[in-house]
Scaffold this active site. Structure first.
Site, short mmCIF file in Angstrom:
data_model
loop_
_atom_site.label_atom_id
_atom_site.label_comp_id
_atom_site.label_asym_id
_atom_site.label_seq_id
_atom_site.Cartn_x
_atom_site.Cartn_y
_atom_site.Cartn_z
N TYR A 39 7.91 0.38 8.53
CA TYR A 39 6.68 -0.22 8.00
C TYR A 39 5.68 -0.64 9.06
CZ TYR A 39 9.53 -0.24 3.82
OH TYR A 39 10.33 0.14 2.78
N HIS A 117 1.13 3.29 -0.14
CA HIS A 117 2.47 3.04 0.42
C HIS A 117 2.39 3.23 1.92
CE1 HIS A 117 4.19 2.95 -3.55
NE2 HIS A 117 3.46 4.01 -3.82
#
Length: 165
Positions: A39, A117
């Site tokens: 991430y 995302h």
């Protein structure tokens, strides 16, 4: 008629600023520290600050809301309709693959949205490859890290400019 009353009559109020709501699902409050190899190291505060600066340059109001609770996200989506929100940028996070209820809330308010995302969900575990949101989204951005939010914002700003003309 006095000068001030005349100028009040001839002046028109500026159009209300467009409003964008950015929704962040569960665990996104941990960005920057949670699995940075997947991430990244950019925090949610960093993302919001960059988005806010860009939106402000366009005269657009932007609000960011993160929750680890599905019901709070649903409540926020429902409130957006009565608040005059024009566009939503949403990263449903783990709810992407599980929340029919959040999908239904977005459908109910009919506010266009972009699904974002950080990682490429199509290159992840099989259970992450399905989204309950993509088929109703104006667009889907995945795998671009924090930049995906900025790409979604640019798209939203473009759509809002088109709607004004």
């Amino acid at each position: 008629m006095t000068r001030s009353k005349r100028s009040q009559k001839t002046q028109s109020a500026p159009p209300p600023a467009a409003r964008i709501l950015v929704l962040h699902g569960p665990n996104l409050n941990l960005l920057g520290t949670r699995e940075p190899d997947i991430y990244g190291r950019t925090t949610l505060a960093d993302i919001h600050a960059a988005m806010e600066a860009r939106a402000r340059a366009e005269g657009t109001l932007i609000e960011s809301f993160q929750s680890n609770h599905e019901g709070q996200l649903i409540d926020r989506v429902q409130a957006a309709a009565s608040e005059g929100v024009d566009f939503i940028v949403i990263n449903p996070a783990g709810y992407t693959h599980t929340s029919v209820a959040l999908r239904d809330a977005l459908a109910a308010v009919s506010i266009p949205y972009v699904e974002v995302h950080l990682s490429n969900i199509h290159a992840r575990e099989p259970f992450r490859q399905h989204s309950y949101f993509s088929d109703r989204a104006a667009g889907v951005i995945c795998g671009l890290g924090a930049y995906g939010y900025m790409a979604a914002l640019e798209f939203a700003l473009s759509r809002l400019r088109e709607a004004q003309h």
